[in-house]
Design a protein around this motif. Structure first.
Motif, PDB file in Angstrom:
ATOM      1  N   LYS A  39       0.831  -1.193   0.000  1.00  0.00           N
ATOM      2  CA  LYS A  39       0.000   0.000   0.000  1.00  0.00           C
ATOM      3  C   LYS A  39       0.873   1.253   0.000  1.00  0.00           C
ATOM      4  O   LYS A  39       1.974   1.259   0.559  1.00  0.00           O
ATOM      5  CB  LYS A  39      -0.906   0.017   1.232  1.00  0.00           C
ATOM      6  N   ALA A  40       0.341   2.304  -0.619  1.00  0.00           N
ATOM      7  CA  ALA A  40       1.044   3.584  -0.649  1.00  0.00           C
ATOM      8  C   ALA A  40       0.028   4.714  -0.599  1.00  0.00           C
ATOM      9  O   ALA A  40      -1.052   4.619  -1.201  1.00  0.00           O
ATOM     10  CB  ALA A  40       1.892   3.712  -1.912  1.00  0.00           C
ATOM     11  N   THR A  41       0.369   5.770   0.133  1.00  0.00           N
ATOM     12  CA  THR A  41      -0.433   6.992   0.112  1.00  0.00           C
ATOM     13  C   THR A  41       0.011   7.824  -1.080  1.00  0.00           C
ATOM     14  O   THR A  41       1.208   8.082  -1.255  1.00  0.00           O
ATOM     15  CB  THR A  41      -0.232   7.799   1.401  1.00  0.00           C
ATOM     16  N   VAL A  42      -0.949   8.251  -1.889  1.00  0.00           N
ATOM     17  CA  VAL A  42      -0.626   8.970  -3.119  1.00  0.00           C
ATOM     18  C   VAL A  42      -1.461  10.243  -3.204  1.00  0.00           C
ATOM     19  O   VAL A  42      -2.678  10.211  -2.992  1.00  0.00           O
ATOM     20  CB  VAL A  42      -0.900   8.097  -4.367  1.00  0.00           C
ATOM     21  N   LEU A  59      16.198  -0.833  -0.974  1.00  0.00           N
ATOM     22  CA  LEU A  59      14.764  -0.963  -0.735  1.00  0.00           C
ATOM     23  C   LEU A  59      14.537  -0.852   0.769  1.00  0.00           C
ATOM     24  O   LEU A  59      15.106  -1.621   1.555  1.00  0.00           O
ATOM     25  CB  LEU A  59      14.240  -2.299  -1.253  1.00  0.00           C
ATOM     26  N   VAL A  60      13.720   0.120   1.153  1.00  0.00           N
ATOM     27  CA  VAL A  60      13.469   0.395   2.565  1.00  0.00           C
ATOM     28  C   VAL A  60      12.044  -0.019   2.917  1.00  0.00           C
ATOM     29  O   VAL A  60      11.098   0.262   2.175  1.00  0.00           O
ATOM     30  CB  VAL A  60      13.673   1.890   2.884  1.00  0.00           C
ATOM     31  N   LYS A  61      11.915  -0.684   4.053  1.00  0.00           N
ATOM     32  CA  LYS A  61      10.611  -1.004   4.634  1.00  0.00           C
ATOM     33  C   LYS A  61      10.243   0.147   5.561  1.00  0.00           C
ATOM     34  O   LYS A  61      10.878   0.353   6.588  1.00  0.00           O
ATOM     35  CB  LYS A  61      10.697  -2.318   5.406  1.00  0.00           C
ATOM     36  N   SER A  62       9.248   0.921   5.179  1.00  0.00           N
ATOM     37  CA  SER A  62       8.894   2.122   5.927  1.00  0.00           C
ATOM     38  C   SER A  62       8.232   1.755   7.251  1.00  0.00           C
ATOM     39  O   SER A  62       7.408   0.846   7.321  1.00  0.00           O
ATOM     40  CB  SER A  62       7.946   2.984   5.089  1.00  0.00           C
ATOM     41  N   ARG A  63       8.596   2.486   8.321  1.00  0.00           N
ATOM     42  CA  ARG A  63       8.032   2.195   9.644  1.00  0.00           C
ATOM     43  C   ARG A  63       7.282   3.379  10.250  1.00  0.00           C
ATOM     44  O   ARG A  63       6.295   3.187  10.948  1.00  0.00           O
ATOM     45  CB  ARG A  63       9.145   1.736  10.591  1.00  0.00           C
ATOM     46  N   MET A  64       7.755   4.599  10.030  1.00  0.00           N
ATOM     47  CA  MET A  64       7.082   5.770  10.597  1.00  0.00           C
ATOM     48  C   MET A  64       7.357   6.975   9.705  1.00  0.00           C
ATOM     49  O   MET A  64       8.497   7.192   9.279  1.00  0.00           O
ATOM     50  CB  MET A  64       7.590   6.054  12.010  1.00  0.00           C
ATOM     51  N   VAL A  65       6.294   7.746   9.420  1.00  0.00           N
ATOM     52  CA  VAL A  65       6.424   8.926   8.559  1.00  0.00           C
ATOM     53  C   VAL A  65       5.676  10.086   9.200  1.00  0.00           C
ATOM     54  O   VAL A  65       4.503   9.957   9.568  1.00  0.00           O
ATOM     55  CB  VAL A  65       5.859   8.664   7.144  1.00  0.00           C
ATOM     56  N   GLY A  66       6.346  11.216   9.331  1.00  0.00           N
ATOM     57  CA  GLY A  66       5.722  12.409   9.882  1.00  0.00           C
ATOM     58  C   GLY A  66       5.070  13.249   8.801  1.00  0.00           C
ATOM     59  O   GLY A  66       5.480  13.235   7.637  1.00  0.00           O
ATOM     60  N   VAL A  67       4.033  13.975   9.200  1.00  0.00           N
ATOM     61  CA  VAL A  67       3.355  14.913   8.303  1.00  0.00           C
ATOM     62  C   VAL A  67       3.825  16.319   8.639  1.00  0.00           C
ATOM     63  O   VAL A  67       3.793  16.741   9.799  1.00  0.00           O
ATOM     64  CB  VAL A  67       1.825  14.818   8.442  1.00  0.00           C
ATOM     65  N   VAL A 103       3.983  10.361  -4.167  1.00  0.00           N
ATOM     66  CA  VAL A 103       3.906   9.788  -2.821  1.00  0.00           C
ATOM     67  C   VAL A 103       4.619  10.752  -1.877  1.00  0.00           C
ATOM     68  O   VAL A 103       5.800  11.051  -2.076  1.00  0.00           O
ATOM     69  CB  VAL A 103       4.575   8.401  -2.758  1.00  0.00           C
ATOM     70  N   PRO A 104       3.935  11.283  -0.854  1.00  0.00           N
ATOM     71  CA  PRO A 104       4.584  12.211   0.070  1.00  0.00           C
ATOM     72  C   PRO A 104       5.435  11.457   1.096  1.00  0.00           C
ATOM     73  O   PRO A 104       5.484  10.227   1.106  1.00  0.00           O
ATOM     74  CB  PRO A 104       3.399  12.910   0.738  1.00  0.00           C
ATOM     75  N   GLY A 105       6.060  12.233   1.977  1.00  0.00           N
ATOM     76  CA  GLY A 105       6.788  11.637   3.096  1.00  0.00           C
ATOM     77  C   GLY A 105       8.276  11.895   3.049  1.00  0.00           C
ATOM     78  O   GLY A 105       9.009  11.175   2.365  1.00  0.00           O
ATOM     79  N   ILE A 126      10.276  14.070  -6.085  1.00  0.00           N
ATOM     80  CA  ILE A 126      10.289  12.624  -6.319  1.00  0.00           C
ATOM     81  C   ILE A 126       9.538  11.965  -5.167  1.00  0.00           C
ATOM     82  O   ILE A 126       9.463  12.516  -4.070  1.00  0.00           O
ATOM     83  CB  ILE A 126      11.724  12.054  -6.433  1.00  0.00           C
ATOM     84  N   SER A 127       8.966  10.801  -5.429  1.00  0.00           N
ATOM     85  CA  SER A 127       8.106  10.171  -4.433  1.00  0.00           C
ATOM     86  C   SER A 127       8.866   9.821  -3.162  1.00  0.00           C
ATOM     87  O   SER A 127      10.065   9.505  -3.186  1.00  0.00           O
ATOM     88  CB  SER A 127       7.447   8.925  -5.019  1.00  0.00           C
ATOM     89  N   GLY A 128       8.122   9.883  -2.035  1.00  0.00           N
ATOM     90  CA  GLY A 128       8.719   9.748  -0.724  1.00  0.00           C
ATOM     91  C   GLY A 128       8.397   8.447  -0.014  1.00  0.00           C
ATOM     92  O   GLY A 128       8.210   7.397  -0.642  1.00  0.00           O
ATOM     93  N   ALA A 129       8.284   8.535   1.317  1.00  0.00           N
ATOM     94  CA  ALA A 129       8.330   7.359   2.185  1.00  0.00           C
ATOM     95  C   ALA A 129       6.976   6.872   2.679  1.00  0.00           C
ATOM     96  O   ALA A 129       6.932   5.878   3.408  1.00  0.00           O
ATOM     97  CB  ALA A 129       9.219   7.668   3.396  1.00  0.00           C
ATOM     98  N   MET A 130       5.865   7.519   2.299  1.00  0.00           N
ATOM     99  CA  MET A 130       4.572   7.086   2.829  1.00  0.00           C
ATOM    100  C   MET A 130       4.020   5.929   2.001  1.00  0.00           C
ATOM    101  O   MET A 130       2.935   5.969   1.427  1.00  0.00           O
ATOM    102  CB  MET A 130       3.587   8.252   2.912  1.00  0.00           C
ATOM    103  N   SER A 131       4.833   4.890   1.963  1.00  0.00           N
ATOM    104  CA  SER A 131       4.561   3.679   1.205  1.00  0.00           C
ATOM    105  C   SER A 131       5.191   2.535   1.982  1.00  0.00           C
ATOM    106  O   SER A 131       6.226   2.714   2.630  1.00  0.00           O
ATOM    107  CB  SER A 131       5.191   3.803  -0.190  1.00  0.00           C
ATOM    108  N   GLU A 132       4.581   1.365   1.953  1.00  0.00           N
ATOM    109  CA  GLU A 132       5.111   0.271   2.770  1.00  0.00           C
ATOM    110  C   GLU A 132       6.556  -0.071   2.401  1.00  0.00           C
ATOM    111  O   GLU A 132       7.344  -0.460   3.266  1.00  0.00           O
ATOM    112  CB  GLU A 132       4.205  -0.947   2.649  1.00  0.00           C
ATOM    113  N   TYR A 133       6.905   0.082   1.137  1.00  0.00           N
ATOM    114  CA  TYR A 133       8.286  -0.092   0.680  1.00  0.00           C
ATOM    115  C   TYR A 133       8.595   1.022  -0.315  1.00  0.00           C
ATOM    116  O   TYR A 133       7.726   1.440  -1.080  1.00  0.00           O
ATOM    117  CB  TYR A 133       8.485  -1.456   0.007  1.00  0.00           C
TER     118      TYR A 133
END
Length: 326
Positions: free
Chosen positions: A2-5, A28-36, A57-59, A100-107
């Motif tokens: 899943k990814a926030t877009v 390849l990073v497994k995202s764990r926490m993303v601030g807004v 993708v933000p983050g 460029i797309s960021g980290a608010m995605s599971e990977y």
């Protein structure tokens, strides 16, 4: 995955996407926490300081775990806890999570050179605060804050609160000027004892009394509001260091510019924190201050729209974190 877009202006979707593949110089990073961040809200509303295009993708305030390492990447292994810089690419031409797309995605995929390892003892919440705290650290670094200084921080938003903590961690006497009562209360919860309402003449006088009438040795302006930026010159003492941290584009206010010369002020502006991430990580790892109390809300990836709504609404929200792969 899943990814926030941000699919278009003011439209947020949680989409299903394939897990990306990496090249030899990528991780390849497994995202764990993303601030807004407030900048994310501007991106959603169609505004940013650099050109960008939807979907994106933000983050950019994030912490994650190395999942796969490209063959040409040295110094990183699967399972390492990492954070990453925002201003990236040749000459800093790209902003991660914006152009460029960021980290608010599971990977997600990044270049190995953008990453910094953090201790596994650091919580995901604290690690995801490294990016904004690095700005606060830069403010105190640029202002050369030390235990002899009486420091005024203008603005009690997330960056202002972290700047006050960074100055406290350097041993200074810190006064926070913030008009909103709940932010002053939050600062006191974080251990910032001296908080004042700049709209109150009595509070202004009490704050200046901390300096025995000399005004402040260092003024760190984090609000980014033209009127507050002008006030910074008035609160500064003779030979003080004034650092502008908050960003304003195109605003104006009447200011007593003659004070720069009359007080022999040293005035600097900063953007971001390039080059100071290792120091920031060591500073936070020392435990001298803990900014995690700034985070007021945690939500899951499926509640991403709620996260941005909370951040945009303001009120008693100070910082929202989106938790992934829990």
């Amino acid at each position: 995955m899943k990814a926030t877009v941000f699919t278009q202006k003011d439209v947020i979707a949680v989409q299903s996407r394939d897990v990306p593949t990496i090249g030899p110089d990528e991780v390849l990073v497994k995202s764990r926490m993303v601030g807004v961040c407030h900048s994310d809200i501007e991106l959603l509303e169609g505004r940013y300081i650099l050109p960008f295009s939807y979907p994106i993708v933000p983050g950019h305030e994030w912490a994650g775990e190395v999942f796969e390492v490209g063959s040409d990447v040295a110094g990183l292994s699967q399972g390492d806890h990492v954070v990453g810089e925002c201003v990236v690419g040749p000459g800093g031409k790209d902003h991660f999570g914006f152009t460029i797309s960021g980290a608010m995605s599971e990977y997600f995929v990044v270049k190995g050179e953008w990453l910094h390892k953090v201790p596994s003892s650091m919580s995901w919440t604290q690690a995801a605060l490294v990016e904004p705290f690095s700005v606060a650290y830069n403010a105190t670094f640029t202002g050369r804050v030390d235990p002899a200084d009486r420091v005024c921080v203008i603005g009690g938003g997330p960056i202002g609160l972290m700047t006050a903590l960074a100055a406290k961690g350097r041993g200074a006497t810190v006064a926070l000027y913030e008009p909103q009562a709940f932010r002053r209360e939050k600062a006191q919860e974080l251990g910032i004892v001296h908080t004042f309402d700049p709209s109150s003449a009595a509070d202004l006088a009490t704050g200046l009394a901390l300096t025995d009438g000399d005004n402040f040795d260092v003024v760190l302006e984090t609000a980014g509001r033209p009127a507050a930026m002008a006030t910074a010159l008035e609160l500064a003492g003779h030979s003080a260091r004034v650092v502008y941290v908050g960003i304003d584009v195109g605003g104006s206010a009447s200011a007593q510019l003659g004070l720069i010369q009359a007080k022999s002020l040293e005035v600097r502006g900063i953007i971001g924190s390039m080059g100071l991430w290792p120091q920031t990580i060591r500073f936070l790892s020392s435990g001298i201050v803990d900014p995690t109390g700034i985070v007021s809300h945690h939500v899951g990836l499926d509640e991403a729209s709620e996260a941005f709504g909370l951040a945009k609404a303001g009120g008693t929200t100070t910082k929202v974190h989106v938790e992934l792969n829990a």
